[in-house]
Enzyme design. Structure first.
Site, mmCIF file in Angstrom:
data_model
loop_
_atom_site.group_PDB
_atom_site.id
_atom_site.type_symbol
_atom_site.label_atom_id
_atom_site.label_comp_id
_atom_site.label_asym_id
_atom_site.label_seq_id
_atom_site.Cartn_x
_atom_site.Cartn_y
_atom_site.Cartn_z
ATOM 1 N N TRP A 51 0.853 -1.200 0.000
ATOM 2 C CA TRP A 51 0.000 0.000 0.000
ATOM 3 C C TRP A 51 0.884 1.243 0.000
ATOM 4 O O TRP A 51 0.561 2.244 -0.649
ATOM 5 C CB TRP A 51 -0.962 0.006 1.212
ATOM 6 C CG TRP A 51 -2.127 -0.933 1.064
ATOM 7 C CD1 TRP A 51 -2.190 -2.049 0.267
ATOM 8 C CD2 TRP A 51 -3.404 -0.839 1.720
ATOM 9 N NE1 TRP A 51 -3.412 -2.655 0.402
ATOM 10 C CE2 TRP A 51 -4.172 -1.944 1.279
ATOM 11 C CE3 TRP A 51 -3.952 0.046 2.648
ATOM 12 C CZ2 TRP A 51 -5.491 -2.161 1.740
ATOM 13 C CZ3 TRP A 51 -5.256 -0.170 3.100
ATOM 14 C CH2 TRP A 51 -6.011 -1.262 2.641
ATOM 15 N N ASP A 69 3.755 -0.167 11.484
ATOM 16 C CA ASP A 69 3.500 -1.612 11.600
ATOM 17 C C ASP A 69 4.356 -2.195 12.720
ATOM 18 O O ASP A 69 5.431 -1.688 13.041
ATOM 19 C CB ASP A 69 3.818 -2.349 10.288
ATOM 20 C CG ASP A 69 3.035 -3.654 10.160
ATOM 21 O OD1 ASP A 69 2.135 -3.727 9.302
ATOM 22 O OD2 ASP A 69 3.297 -4.599 10.952
ATOM 23 N N ASP A 87 3.602 -0.720 17.777
ATOM 24 C CA ASP A 87 2.211 -1.143 17.978
ATOM 25 C C ASP A 87 1.358 0.121 18.035
ATOM 26 O O ASP A 87 1.681 1.034 18.824
ATOM 27 C CB ASP A 87 2.158 -1.894 19.318
ATOM 28 C CG ASP A 87 0.795 -2.486 19.604
ATOM 29 O OD1 ASP A 87 -0.211 -1.970 19.078
ATOM 30 O OD2 ASP A 87 0.741 -3.458 20.370
ATOM 31 N N LYS A 149 -9.934 -2.173 7.044
ATOM 32 C CA LYS A 149 -10.321 -3.575 6.806
ATOM 33 C C LYS A 149 -11.078 -4.070 8.035
ATOM 34 O O LYS A 149 -10.661 -3.816 9.165
ATOM 35 C CB LYS A 149 -9.065 -4.425 6.597
ATOM 36 C CG LYS A 149 -9.386 -5.901 6.438
ATOM 37 C CD LYS A 149 -8.278 -6.630 5.745
ATOM 38 C CE LYS A 149 -7.108 -6.901 6.647
ATOM 39 N NZ LYS A 149 -5.997 -7.505 5.885
HETATM 40 C C1 LIG Z 1 -2.415 -7.607 5.812
HETATM 41 S S1 LIG Z 1 -1.010 -6.918 6.548
HETATM 42 C C2 LIG Z 1 -0.876 -5.362 5.756
HETATM 43 C C3 LIG Z 1 -0.419 -5.432 4.314
HETATM 44 C C4 LIG Z 1 -0.089 -4.050 3.759
HETATM 45 N N1 LIG Z 1 -1.284 -3.236 3.574
HETATM 46 C C5 LIG Z 1 0.594 -4.149 2.424
HETATM 47 O O1 LIG Z 1 -0.024 -3.808 1.427
HETATM 48 O O2 LIG Z 1 1.757 -4.549 2.369
HETATM 49 C C6 LIG Z 1 -1.586 -6.482 8.141
HETATM 50 C C7 LIG Z 1 -0.505 -5.850 9.035
HETATM 51 O O3 LIG Z 1 -1.125 -5.306 10.213
HETATM 52 C C8 LIG Z 1 -0.116 -5.266 11.206
HETATM 53 N N2 LIG Z 1 -0.699 -5.029 12.526
HETATM 54 C C9 LIG Z 1 -1.616 -5.788 13.190
HETATM 55 N N3 LIG Z 1 -1.862 -5.281 14.418
HETATM 56 C C10 LIG Z 1 -1.088 -4.154 14.534
HETATM 57 C C11 LIG Z 1 -0.889 -3.199 15.568
HETATM 58 N N4 LIG Z 1 -1.528 -3.304 16.746
HETATM 59 N N5 LIG Z 1 -0.025 -2.171 15.356
HETATM 60 C C12 LIG Z 1 0.637 -2.073 14.169
HETATM 61 N N6 LIG Z 1 0.496 -2.951 13.150
HETATM 62 C C13 LIG Z 1 -0.342 -3.983 13.330
HETATM 63 C C14 LIG Z 1 0.537 -6.652 11.070
HETATM 64 O O4 LIG Z 1 1.839 -6.649 11.645
HETATM 65 C C15 LIG Z 1 0.545 -6.860 9.542
HETATM 66 O O5 LIG Z 1 1.809 -6.565 8.981
#
Ligand SMILES: C[S@@+](CC[C@H](N)C(=O)[O-])C[C@H]1O[C@@H](n2cnc3c(N)ncnc32)[C@H](O)[C@@H]1O
Length: 193
Positions: A51, A69, A87, A149
């Site tokens: 993205w 992330d 986080d 999402k």
């Molecule tokens: C489906 S992936 C995202 C893919 C990204 N949009 C791309 O196009 O490359 C979902 C991401 O959400 C992150 N995530 C989940 N909970 C999170 C949090 N509390 N803080 C930061 N990132 C988080 C995960 O580490 C993961 O890398």
């Protein structure tokens, strides 16, 4: 997570995208024109970075992109893109301001660690999105756009009504590139009140 090597996987590889998810955002953006040249965009849950790649091209050098992330982003990105590895529950509003200001667009492709129990996973996804809405309250400009999402299931109705309080228009989007068997769905709010 199991990698699905479908048409979009191969297309992403061919076009140099870090993940096939780029095509979900592209599809939504083509339909609703959410990202424009010069925009300031916050991308929550940005790793591995597809993205960020898509958005950085759309906003151009006059725009700014900030990604967050838990995981690192290991691809090369232009100078108008910054990434924080953290986080989102541990960051403050100050940490997430873009060039000291508000975002025109906030995106969240974040997904919780799934347990396989659909109701529990939908609830975890809802908690993540509640946090995103809290952040958007402080960080999103008037008339701004929020795309998140979500998981289909009971909390989706609550999330939709939270969105309706904050935005003039609210749409549910299921891009073709999102596998039909997946419970994921995107909620788009435009025209922040
Ligand atoms: C489906 S992936 C995202 C893919 C990204 N949009 C791309 O196009 O490359 C979902 C991401 O959400 C992150 N995530 C989940 N909970 C999170 C949090 N509390 N803080 C930061 N990132 C988080 C995960 O580490 C993961 O890398």
């Amino acid at each position: 997570m199991k990698k699905i090597k479908d048409h979009y996987f191969h297309k992403a590889r061919k076009n140099g995208y870090a993940a096939r998810s780029a095509y979900k955002l592209e599809e939504i953006d083509k339909k609703y024109r959410i990202i424009r040249k010069g925009n300031a965009v916050l991308d929550l849950g940005c790793s591995p970075g597809s993205w960020l790649q898509y958005v950085s091209k759309k906003v151009g050098e006059s725009g700014h992109v900030l990604g967050v992330d838990l995981q690192p982003v290991n691809i090369s990105l232009p100078p108008h893109v910054k990434v924080i590895q953290a986080d989102i529950f541990e960051l403050t509003v100050n940490d997430l301001q873009i060039e000291g200001g508000l975002a025109d667009v906030i995106l969240s492709d974040m997904a919780p660690k799934t347990s396989g129990i659909q109701t529990a996973d939908a609830q975890r996804s809802y908690m993540l999105n509640k946090k995103v809405l809290d952040l958007a309250d402080d960080l999103l400009s008037q008339q701004g756009t929020l795309l998140v999402k979500a998981f289909q299931g009971k909390p989706l109705d609550e999330l939709r009504s939270d969105f309706r309080e904050m935005f003039d228009q609210v749409k549910l989007c299921k891009p073709k590139s999102s596998r039909s068997e997946s419970v994921e769905i995107f909620i788009l709010g435009t025209g922040r009140k």
